[in-house]
Design a protein around this motif. Structure first.
Motif, PDB file in Angstrom:
ATOM      1  N   GLY A   1       5.872  24.866  -1.912  1.00  0.00           N
ATOM      2  CA  GLY A   1       7.126  24.423  -2.522  1.00  0.00           C
ATOM      3  C   GLY A   1       7.435  22.950  -2.325  1.00  0.00           C
ATOM      4  N   ILE A   2       6.443  22.167  -1.974  1.00  0.00           N
ATOM      5  CA  ILE A   2       6.690  20.742  -1.716  1.00  0.00           C
ATOM      6  C   ILE A   2       6.383  19.920  -2.967  1.00  0.00           C
ATOM      7  N   LYS A   3       7.304  19.036  -3.301  1.00  0.00           N
ATOM      8  CA  LYS A   3       7.071  18.126  -4.418  1.00  0.00           C
ATOM      9  C   LYS A   3       7.213  16.686  -3.929  1.00  0.00           C
ATOM     10  N   ARG A   4       6.330  15.840  -4.386  1.00  0.00           N
ATOM     11  CA  ARG A   4       6.390  14.433  -3.987  1.00  0.00           C
ATOM     12  C   ARG A   4       7.017  13.603  -5.099  1.00  0.00           C
ATOM     13  N   GLY A   5       7.761  12.573  -4.699  1.00  0.00           N
ATOM     14  CA  GLY A   5       8.355  11.664  -5.674  1.00  0.00           C
ATOM     15  C   GLY A   5       8.299  10.233  -5.188  1.00  0.00           C
ATOM     16  N   VAL A   6       8.345   9.316  -6.133  1.00  0.00           N
ATOM     17  CA  VAL A   6       8.341   7.887  -5.806  1.00  0.00           C
ATOM     18  C   VAL A   6       9.512   7.225  -6.529  1.00  0.00           C
ATOM     19  N   GLY A   7      10.253   6.406  -5.815  1.00  0.00           N
ATOM     20  CA  GLY A   7      11.389   5.707  -6.430  1.00  0.00           C
ATOM     21  C   GLY A   7      11.358   4.229  -6.100  1.00  0.00           C
ATOM     22  N   PHE A   8      12.004   3.458  -6.935  1.00  0.00           N
ATOM     23  CA  PHE A   8      11.951   2.005  -6.808  1.00  0.00           C
ATOM     24  C   PHE A   8      13.355   1.450  -7.028  1.00  0.00           C
ATOM     25  N   ALA A   9      13.709   0.422  -6.288  1.00  0.00           N
ATOM     26  CA  ALA A   9      15.011  -0.211  -6.511  1.00  0.00           C
ATOM     27  C   ALA A   9      14.956  -1.692  -6.175  1.00  0.00           C
ATOM     28  N   VAL A  10      15.723  -2.445  -6.925  1.00  0.00           N
ATOM     29  CA  VAL A  10      15.870  -3.890  -6.697  1.00  0.00           C
ATOM     30  C   VAL A  10      17.360  -4.179  -6.547  1.00  0.00           C
ATOM     31  N   GLY A  11      17.680  -5.102  -5.686  1.00  0.00           N
ATOM     32  CA  GLY A  11      19.093  -5.442  -5.513  1.00  0.00           C
ATOM     33  C   GLY A  11      19.232  -6.835  -4.949  1.00  0.00           C
ATOM     34  N   PHE A  12      20.468  -7.234  -4.762  1.00  0.00           N
ATOM     35  CA  PHE A  12      20.695  -8.570  -4.199  1.00  0.00           C
ATOM     36  C   PHE A  12      22.051  -8.656  -3.531  1.00  0.00           C
ATOM     37  N   LYS A  13      22.204  -9.745  -2.808  1.00  0.00           N
ATOM     38  CA  LYS A  13      23.408  -9.941  -2.004  1.00  0.00           C
ATOM     39  C   LYS A  13      23.710 -11.427  -1.943  1.00  0.00           C
TER      40      LYS A  13
ATOM     41  N   PRO B   1       0.824  -1.217   0.000  1.00  0.00           N
ATOM     42  CA  PRO B   1       0.000   0.000   0.000  1.00  0.00           C
ATOM     43  C   PRO B   1       0.854   1.261   0.000  1.00  0.00           C
ATOM     44  N   MET B   2       0.413   2.230  -0.775  1.00  0.00           N
ATOM     45  CA  MET B   2       1.059   3.550  -0.757  1.00  0.00           C
ATOM     46  C   MET B   2       0.622   4.259   0.526  1.00  0.00           C
ATOM     47  N   PRO B   3       1.379   5.287   0.931  1.00  0.00           N
ATOM     48  CA  PRO B   3       0.966   6.024   2.138  1.00  0.00           C
ATOM     49  C   PRO B   3      -0.403   6.673   1.925  1.00  0.00           C
ATOM     50  N   ASP B   4      -1.135   6.833   3.022  1.00  0.00           N
ATOM     51  CA  ASP B   4      -2.435   7.496   2.943  1.00  0.00           C
ATOM     52  C   ASP B   4      -2.263   8.899   2.367  1.00  0.00           C
ATOM     53  N   ALA B   5      -3.241   9.284   1.587  1.00  0.00           N
ATOM     54  CA  ALA B   5      -3.186  10.637   1.016  1.00  0.00           C
ATOM     55  C   ALA B   5      -3.253  11.657   2.148  1.00  0.00           C
ATOM     56  N   GLU B   6      -2.445  12.706   2.038  1.00  0.00           N
ATOM     57  CA  GLU B   6      -2.461  13.769   3.048  1.00  0.00           C
ATOM     58  C   GLU B   6      -2.709  15.081   2.318  1.00  0.00           C
ATOM     59  N   PRO B   7      -3.556  15.919   2.841  1.00  0.00           N
ATOM     60  CA  PRO B   7      -3.660  17.258   2.249  1.00  0.00           C
ATOM     61  C   PRO B   7      -2.333  17.985   2.431  1.00  0.00           C
ATOM     62  N   LEU B   8      -2.012  18.857   1.498  1.00  0.00           N
ATOM     63  CA  LEU B   8      -0.729  19.547   1.578  1.00  0.00           C
ATOM     64  C   LEU B   8      -0.675  20.512   2.759  1.00  0.00           C
TER      65      LEU B   8
END
Lengths: 796, 155
Positions: free
Chosen positions: A445-457, A418-425
Motif C-alpha cells: 500500500g505504499i505510494k511514492r511521490g515527488v514535489g517541487f516548490a520555489v519561493g522567496f523572501k 541527486p534523488m534518493p537511492d533506490a530502495e526495494p519496497l
C-alpha cells in the motif's frame, strides 16, 4: 552573565566555523533566561483569561491578602504608565482593563517567594467575567454586524495590488484553487522568561530572551512611565525564537513587579503558558486563479488572501504586506490582481514566524503552478523555469529586481540534486516505511511521490523602514595579544550570528581572538534579529567598524614609522600592519590605547505602496527551491518523507556549517506545517497547548536534507551575503504537500495534511468563494487612519 | 520534605523540597544545576534527561521523593565521567544551535553510545526519538553521534 569569549582560532568569512557558544551549551553552562537567579528574588505568575471574549465585571483580590510569601498583586490600575503596547500599534493592554479579547490574555500578575506560592495566589484571585459575543472565524469577522474586536473595526489592513488587467491577459488556460494553512506555533524550546532587577536610580534592569532589545524598551518604558535610559535591557540566553520573541510577553509584568516590590522578580513560563504567551503564524485562506498561454507563459494571477490576525495587531500589517507582494510567486506575471486582508478576531494574536507571510502564499502559488503544469501538459519544473523572475523584471508590486535574483539557478540546481537511492519496497528497516517503528506496513500500500516548490523572501524590513545595523568594535591588548571585542545590541537566538560576526572581525582585522560582549541597550539600536536581516545589517555594521579600526591602526602605524611608511598601501595581517607587503609595525605595539569605533550600516531606502499597490517596498530578496520525495501509506494516511533536496540562494556563504544548519532546521519547521503542526482552536481557546498534543517533528520524522548553495552576491551588501534563515521554511511545506498530491492524486489543499485526508476519509477544505474586499481608506494599516500610535517606526 | 541524593558524585541534601516537586525542580531550583532544561515538563521533549541510578530518565517525570538515595548524573557531570567526546562532537558537527535541547540530547547520545559503540542511522533515530530539537532538523545531531562513535572520521 559573562561575555561570550572565543579562543577558537580560524573561522574567517566563508570557512566552516563552529559555534563560539558551543562549549558552554553542550556542558550546561550557558545561562538561558529561564536559568537566571538572584539571591532574594521573587517569582512571578500571571492570571490569564479563561475565555476569549468577555467584559471584566470584577476582580476580587481579597483572597490573596495575607497569603504567605506574596509580595505584590498587580492589576490594570497598577500599570504605572500607559496600559497599551504593541509592535506596530499600541493596541494591546499590559493587563486587561475593561474587556478580554483572547483566551490567555493577562489580567493580573503576582510576585511571591516561590513559584508555588505565586501560582497559589493566582488561584485565589476571583475574576468575574460577563461573556461577550466573539468572532472566531476570519470570514465572519468581515460580515456585517460582526462583533467588533477592536474599536477600529475588524479589518486590520487591506492591501490591493493591481497591474495590467487580468481580464484582457490573453490566457488560454485558467486554473483555480483554494488553499488553507493552519495556525503554527514557533515552539522554541526555551520558554519565555526574564529577570527584572530594580535599580537605585528608580529604573529597572531587565535580563530577557528577546529578538530586539530596543523595540522591547520602546514598548516597556512608556508603560512603566520611565524614560528610556532608566529601562536597561540585557540579553539573556535565548532558547530559540523563530519570531515568537518579537513581541512583548513577560517583560512589562516583571518590571512592574520588581519596581513595586523593590526586589528582583523572575517570570518564566511553562509550556502551556508559552502557547498563550506569544504570537503564532497566521492561519490563512487563499483563493487563486492563474492564467497562462498554451505555450506555458504565465500571463495572469488573481489572488485573494485572508489572514487571521487574532485579537491584537502585533506585526500583522507587515506580514500581510509580505504575503501580498509574494502572492504570485517568483514569476514574471504581466497581469495581476491581488487583494489581501488581515482581520482582528478573538483568536490568539498572530504575528511573526519564520517566513513572515511567505509560507502561506507559497503553499498557494506553488500548488497553482502544479495545476497549471498539469492543465498545459508541461513538466512542472520546466513551467517554473519558463516563468522565473530574473534581474530587470519586476514583481506584481512593480518593484524591479535590481539585485541578485538567481531564480532559474535555484530551480535548476535543486532539480539536479541527486534523488534518493533506490530502495526495494520490501525488507527496509522500520524507518524505511511510513509509520516508522509502529511497524504498520512492510511495503504494502505504499505510494511514492515527488514535489517541487520555489519561493522567496525579502531581507530586512520593508515599506520605508530604515532598520539600520550598528556595532562597536574595540581592539585592545590582553597581555601581548591583540583582542577584538564586538559590542552590539544584536540578538543571538541560536542561528549563529555571533559566530558570524566573529568571522567578519577575523577576516577584516586578522585577529584570532574575538570576544562578543553581552548585548544590551547600552549599545546602539541595531534592529531586530528577524527578517533574515542580521547577517547583512549587524554584519555590515561590524565590517564597517572594522574598516574604521583598521584605518585608525594605519594612522598610528604611519605616525610611528614616520617616513618609513612611504606611499605604500597599508594592510593588516598576522599581527602586523604591513606597507606594500612588508612589515611596518606590530599591531600589539600600536595598542597602548585601545582602538574603538562604532559604525552604523543602512540598507538602501525603500518606499511605500501607492493606491494600486505599486512601490519599491523591499530591500532585496533571497530565493529557494526544494524538492521533496515522500512515501505514503494510503490505507493509514501515514507519511515518510524520504528526502528533501534544497537549493538556497545565499548571495555568498559566510559559514557553510551555519548555512546548512539553517537549511535543515528551516526545512524541519516547514515539514511540521506540512504534516502535523496546528494550533487547534475551539471558540478561540487553544485545545492543544502542550508538546503532547501539539506535535513538532522528531528525529524519526526528518529525512536527510541534501542542500546546495547558489552564490550570486547581492550588490552593495556586505560580502554580497543574504540571510538564509527563512527561505527553506517557506518552500518546504509547499514541496512536501506537492509530493503528497503526486503520490495520492488527491487535492490536499490544506496544511497540515491530516492522515484522514491522505486516506480519503476527509474531503478537501471547502469554500463559498472569496469574501468581499473590505472598504478601507487606503493601503495603510487601518489603525493608522484612526491616529493610533506606531511602534517600531519611532525607533528609526 | 528532605531529599538526599548523590549528584555528579557529590552527596547533596535538599531540606525543603515540596512533595509535588520533581527531580528536575530539585536539580534546577534547589541545587542550582540549571544545565538540565525545562522545555515541556511533561516528558515529551527530553530536555531534562539525566541518569538516575544509571538509567536514562526525564527528570520532570521523577518525583523528588523517588530520587531520595539515588545517584544522579546531569550534563554538568558528564565531562567528569569521561564523556567529553559526545559533547565535543556536538560542537564540531554543528549539532548545536539555540542549545536548549542539547543537554538532553547529549545525555541520550551518551547512553546510546554506552550500549552501542557504533550505532547506525536507524539506531540513532530510535534512541533519540524522545528528544525534541526545534533548530537543527536533527541531521547534524545524527552526524554528531557518528562522530562521537568514531572521533577520527569526519562526516
Amino acid at each position: 552573565m559573562t561575555a561570550l569569549d572565543t579562543v577558537v582560532a580560524g573561522g574567517r568569512v566563508g570557512e566552516r566555523a563552529t559555534r563560539l557558544d558551543g562549549y558552554p551549551k553542550v556542558t550546561g553552562q550557558f545561562a538561558y533566561a529561564s536559568d537566571l537567579h538572584r539571591d532574594g528574588m521573587l517569582f512571578g505568575a500571571t492570571l490569564r483569561s479563561p475565555v476569549a471574549s468577555a467584559r471584566i465585571r470584577s476582580l476580587d483580590l481579597s483572597g490573596v491578602a495575607g497569603s504567605p510569601g506574596v509580595a505584590a498583586v498587580l492589576v490594570a490600575a497598577d500599570v504605572p504608565g500607559k496600559n497599551r503596547f504593541g509592535l506596530n500599534f499600541d493596541d494591546q493592554p499590559v493587563l486587561a482593563d475593561t474587556v478580554v479579547r483572547y483566551q490567555g490574555e493577562p489580567v493580573a500578575v503576582v510576585a511571591a517567594s516561590s513559584p508555588a506560592r505565586a501560582w497559589d495566589a493566582v488561584g485565589r484571585i476571583v475574576l468575574e467575567l460577563e461573556p461577550l459575543p466573539g468572532v472566531f472565524d476570519m470570514e465572519e469577522a468581515l460580515a456585517d454586524g460582526a462583533h467588533r474586536v477592536q474599536e477600529v473595526g475588524n479589518v486590520l489592513r487591506h492591501v490591493h495590488i493591481e497591474r495590467g488587467d487580468t481580464r484582457s491577459a490573453g490566457a488560454d488556460v485558467w486554473v483555480e484553487g483554494y488553499y488553507e494553512t493552519a495556525m503554527q506555533d514557533q515552539a522554541a524550546l526555551g520558554p519565555e522568561a526574564g529577570l527584572a532587577v530594580p535599580a537605585e536610580d528608580g529604573g529597572v534592569d531587565l535580563y530577557v530572551a528577546t529578538q530586539w532589545l530596543h523595540a522591547d524598551r520602546e514598548q516597556i518604558a512608556p508603560c512603566l512611565d520611565l524614560p528610556d535610559e532608566k529601562v536597561r535591557l540585557h540579553l539573556a540566553g535565548v532558547g530559540g525564537a523563530f519570531g515568537s520573541r518579537e513581541d512583548i510577553h513577560m517583560q512589562i509584568h516583571a518590571c512592574m513587579l520588581a519596581l513595586r516590590t523593590g526586589r528582583p522578580v523572575k517570570l518564566s513560563y511553562g509550556r502551556e503558558e508559552s502557547f498563550h504567551g506569544h504570537v503564532h503564524r497566521h492561519p490563512a485562506r487563499i483563493w487563486m486563479r492563474h492564467g497562462a498561454t498554451r505555450d506555458g507563459r504565465l500571463v495572469a494571477v488573481e489572488a485573494r488572501l485572508l489572514f487571521d490576525g487574532g485579537a491584537y495587531a502585533s506585526s500583522s500589517p507587515a506580514v500581510l504586506g509580505n504575503a501580498a507582494t509574494f502572492a504570485a510567486g517568483p514569476y514574471d506575471v504581466p497581469h495581476v490582481r491581488i487583494d489581501g486582508t488581515v482581520v482582528y478576531t478573538n483568536n490568539p494574536p498572530c504575528g511573526a514566524m519564520r517566513g513572515f507571510g511567505a509560507p502561506q502564499v507559497c503553499f498557494g502559488h506553488e500548488a497553482q503552478m502544479d495545476k497549471l503544469a498539469r492543465a498545459l501538459g508541461i513538466d512542472p519544473v520546466d513551467l517554473r523555469l519558463r516563468n522565473a523572475l530574473e534581474p530587470g523584471l519586476s514583481l506584481p508590486s512593480g518593484q524591479v529586481l535590481t539585485g541578485s535574483a538567481p531564480v532559474r539557478e535555484v530551480i535548476a540546481r535543486c532539480a539536479a540534486l541527486p534523488m534518493p537511492d533506490a530502495e526495494p519496497l520490501e525488507g527496509r528497516g522500520a524507518f524505511g516505511y511510513p509509520g516508522g517503528t509502529g511497524n504498520v506496513t512492510r511495503g504494502e500500500g505504499i505510494k511514492r511521490g515527488v514535489g517541487f516548490a520555489v519561493g522567496f523572501k525579502n531581507i530586512a524590513y520593508s515599506e520605508g523602514f530604515d532598520d539600520a545595523g550598528s556595532a562597536r568594535v574595540t581592539v585592545r591588548l590582553e597581555g601581548d595579544e591583540p583582542v577584538a571585542e564586538i559590542h552590539t545590541a544584536a540578538v543571538e537566538m541560536g542561528q549563529g550570528l555571533y559566530t558570524l560576526l566573529a568571522q567578519i572581525v577575523r577576516t577584516e582585522l586578522d585577529i584570532d581572538r574575538v570576544v562578543v560582549r553581552q548585548a544590551d541597550t547600552a549599545a546602539r539600536n541595531t534592529g531586530s534579529t528577524s527578517a533574515s536581516r542580521q547577517s547583512m545589517m549587524s554584519g555590515g555594521a561590524v565590517q564597517m567598524a572594522c574598516a574604521q579600526v583598521r584605518a585608525a591602526l594605519f594612522e598610528r602605524a604611519r605616525s610611528q614609522a614616520g617616513a618609513g611608511a612611504g606611499n605604500h598601501e597599508l594592510s593588516v595581517g598576522r599581527g602586523w600592519v604591513n606597507a606594500g607587503g612588508h612589515p611596518l609595525a606590530r599591531v600589539a605595539d600600536l595598542l597602548d590605547e585601545p582602538v574603538s569605533r562604532e559604525a552604523v550600516y543602512h540598507h538602501r531606502r525603500t518606499g511605500t505602496f501607492d493606491d494600486k499597490g505599486q512601490g519599491d517596498v523591499h530591500v532585496c530578496f533571497a530565493f529557494a527551491a526544494e524538492r521533496a520525495v515522500v512515501d505514503v501509506d494510503e490505507d493509514l494516511g501515514l507519511v515518510r518523507v524520504v528526502q528533501v533536496a534544497a537549493a538556497i540562494d545565499a548571495g555568498r556563504v559566510l559559514n557553510p556549517l551555519g548555512m546548512s544548519g539553517q537549511v535543515e532546521g528551516g526545512t524541519a519547521q516547514g515539514l511540521g506545517l506540512a504534516l502535523m503542526e496546528e494550533v487547534q482552536l475551539s471558540d478561540g481557546a487553544i485545545r492543544n497547548a502542550s508538546f503532547t498534543d501539539y506535535l513538532i517533528p522528531t528525529i524519526a520524522d526528518m529525512p536527510p536534507v541534501v542542500s546546495a548553495a547558489v552564490e550570486d552576491p547581492e550588490p552593495g551588501v556586505p560580502y554580497g551575503a543574504k540571510g538564509v534563515g527563512e527561505s527553506p521554511t517557506i518552500v518546504a511545506t509547499a514541496a512536501i504537500v506537492a509530493a503528497l498530491r503526486d503520490a495520492t492524486g488527491r487535492e490536499l489543499n490544506r496544511a497540515p495534511v491530516s492522515p484522514d485526508e491522505l486516506a480519503g476519509l476527509r474531503p478537501p477544505a471547502a469554500t463559498q468563494g472569496p469574501p468581499p474586499c473590505p472598504d478601507v481608506p487606503g493601503q495603510d494599516p487601518v489603525p493608522l487612519y484612526f491616529q493610533s500610535g506606531s511602534g517600531q517606526q519611532r525607533l528609526m | 520534605m528532605k531529599v538526599s541524593l548523590t549528584v555528579n558524585g557529590a552527596r547533596r541534601t535538599v531540606d525543603d523540597a515540596g512533595e509535588s516537586e520533581t527531580l528536575l525542580q530539585v536539580l534546577r531550583d534547589h541545587l542550582g544545576l540549571t544545565g538540565t532544561k525545562n522545555a515541556c515538563e511533561q516528558g515529551e521533549c527530553g530536555s531534562c534527561t539525566v541518569y538516575l541510578d544509571g538509567t536514562l530518565v526525564c527528570s520532570c517525570l521523577v518525583l523528588a521523593g523517588q530520587a531520595d538515595g539515588a545517584e544522579v548524573t546531569t550534563v554538568e557531570g558528564l565531562s567528569a565521567a569521561g564523556a567529553a567526546a559526545v559533547q565535543e562532537a556536538f560542537v564540531e558537527a554543528g549539532a548545536v544551535q539555540c542549545g536548549f535541547c542539547t543537554p538532553g540530547l547529549v545525555m541520550a547520545a551518551h547512553d546510546l553510545l554506552a550500549h552501542n559503540p557504533d550505532p547506525g542511522d536507524d539506531d540513532i533515530r530510535e534512541a533519540l526519538a524522545g528528544n525534541l530539537c526545534r533548530c537543527t532538523g536533527y541531521q547534524k545531531i545524527v552526524d554528531a553521534v557518528h562522530r562521537a562513535a568514531s572521533p577520527t572520521t569526519t562526516p
